[in-house]
Write a protein that holds these residues in place. Sequence first.
Motif, PDB file in Angstrom:
ATOM      1  N   ARG A 128       0.854  -1.192   0.000  1.00  0.00           N
ATOM      2  CA  ARG A 128       0.000   0.000   0.000  1.00  0.00           C
ATOM      3  C   ARG A 128       0.892   1.244   0.000  1.00  0.00           C
ATOM      4  O   ARG A 128       1.792   1.370   0.807  1.00  0.00           O
ATOM      5  CB  ARG A 128      -0.909   0.005   1.223  1.00  0.00           C
TER       6      ARG A 128
ATOM      7  N   SER B 173       0.847   5.759  -1.133  1.00  0.00           N
ATOM      8  CA  SER B 173       0.003   6.907  -1.465  1.00  0.00           C
ATOM      9  C   SER B 173       0.712   7.713  -2.541  1.00  0.00           C
ATOM     10  O   SER B 173       1.940   7.809  -2.556  1.00  0.00           O
ATOM     11  CB  SER B 173      -0.290   7.766  -0.237  1.00  0.00           C
TER      12      SER B 173
ATOM     13  N   THR C  54       0.431  11.466  -4.644  1.00  0.00           N
ATOM     14  CA  THR C  54      -0.166  12.795  -4.739  1.00  0.00           C
ATOM     15  C   THR C  54       0.165  13.377  -6.111  1.00  0.00           C
ATOM     16  O   THR C  54       1.332  13.455  -6.484  1.00  0.00           O
ATOM     17  CB  THR C  54       0.379  13.720  -3.625  1.00  0.00           C
TER      18      THR C  54
ATOM     19  N   LYS D 184      -4.277  13.532  -3.178  1.00  0.00           N
ATOM     20  CA  LYS D 184      -3.631  12.327  -2.641  1.00  0.00           C
ATOM     21  C   LYS D 184      -4.599  11.149  -2.706  1.00  0.00           C
ATOM     22  O   LYS D 184      -5.759  11.259  -2.307  1.00  0.00           O
ATOM     23  CB  LYS D 184      -3.214  12.588  -1.191  1.00  0.00           C
ATOM     24  N   LYS D 185      -4.091  10.005  -3.234  1.00  0.00           N
ATOM     25  CA  LYS D 185      -4.893   8.769  -3.310  1.00  0.00           C
ATOM     26  C   LYS D 185      -4.054   7.599  -2.834  1.00  0.00           C
ATOM     27  O   LYS D 185      -2.827   7.610  -2.954  1.00  0.00           O
ATOM     28  CB  LYS D 185      -5.355   8.504  -4.747  1.00  0.00           C
ATOM     29  N   GLU D 186      -4.734   6.579  -2.326  1.00  0.00           N
ATOM     30  CA  GLU D 186      -4.079   5.357  -1.859  1.00  0.00           C
ATOM     31  C   GLU D 186      -4.181   4.282  -2.949  1.00  0.00           C
ATOM     32  O   GLU D 186      -5.215   4.159  -3.602  1.00  0.00           O
ATOM     33  CB  GLU D 186      -4.757   4.833  -0.584  1.00  0.00           C
ATOM     34  N   TYR D 187      -3.092   3.516  -3.118  1.00  0.00           N
ATOM     35  CA  TYR D 187      -3.046   2.449  -4.111  1.00  0.00           C
ATOM     36  C   TYR D 187      -2.314   1.244  -3.521  1.00  0.00           C
ATOM     37  O   TYR D 187      -1.618   1.362  -2.516  1.00  0.00           O
ATOM     38  CB  TYR D 187      -2.271   2.893  -5.364  1.00  0.00           C
TER      39      TYR D 187
ATOM     40  N   GLU E 287       5.308   7.388   0.284  1.00  0.00           N
ATOM     41  CA  GLU E 287       4.487   8.458  -0.274  1.00  0.00           C
ATOM     42  C   GLU E 287       5.208   9.044  -1.478  1.00  0.00           C
ATOM     43  O   GLU E 287       6.330   9.514  -1.356  1.00  0.00           O
ATOM     44  CB  GLU E 287       4.223   9.534   0.776  1.00  0.00           C
TER      45      GLU E 287
ATOM     46  N   THR F 283       5.100  11.817  -4.582  1.00  0.00           N
ATOM     47  CA  THR F 283       4.484  13.052  -5.068  1.00  0.00           C
ATOM     48  C   THR F 283       4.954  13.284  -6.496  1.00  0.00           C
ATOM     49  O   THR F 283       6.152  13.265  -6.769  1.00  0.00           O
ATOM     50  CB  THR F 283       4.878  14.253  -4.181  1.00  0.00           C
TER      51      THR F 283
END
Length: 195
Positions: free
Chosen positions: A83, A85, A87, A92-95, A132, A134
């Motif tokens: 998992r 994230s 941006t 911001k989305k979770e994948y 994370e 970006t």
Amino acid sequence: EDEVEPQLETELGTDTKEIKVYRMKTVTVKADGKETEVKLTKGTAKDAVEKAEIKLGKNDKLSCDEAAPLADKMEIEVIRGVRISVTVMGEKKEYVTTKKTAEEALKELKIDFDKDDIIEPSKDTEIKKGVEITLKKVEVTKETEEKVIYCSEKKEYSSSMNKGTSKVKQNGSNGKKEVTSENTYIDGVLTESKV
């Protein structure tokens, strides 16, 4: 250790059309930093993983097709879904991804980017749980505008004139000049402008 069908002890009759021999295959299954060796005479990559008693999560995948037939000395890696994230443009989305780098994950998720865009921490960042990413979209545009060039008057002073007075020797008119600037936008915000 090979397997024969029908079994060796079976008496062959006139209706026996073929005898099958399945060779023993040694398969290495890699998962969670461990290697497990299993022996099977037939089956698929998924069968080898099951025999190694490795549980696959719904987001996990194998380094080969699950239905791939087994071969001797075959190596199968279980790739765990992670998992992360992402941006993009402030959203911001979770994948969940099974890719190894940020760049591969963005491609897998069909998130468009090009060589000018900025990937943070970097496109080569190793994917680990909770990473994370970006993506900053960079757009460079050239804009041309007309600028007014103000003309100055030429004034002349002479001793024949009263003190504090002047005479315009030559009147000018304002001119125009095209100026092209290269503007850099990051996520739609102007960050740099060069003339």
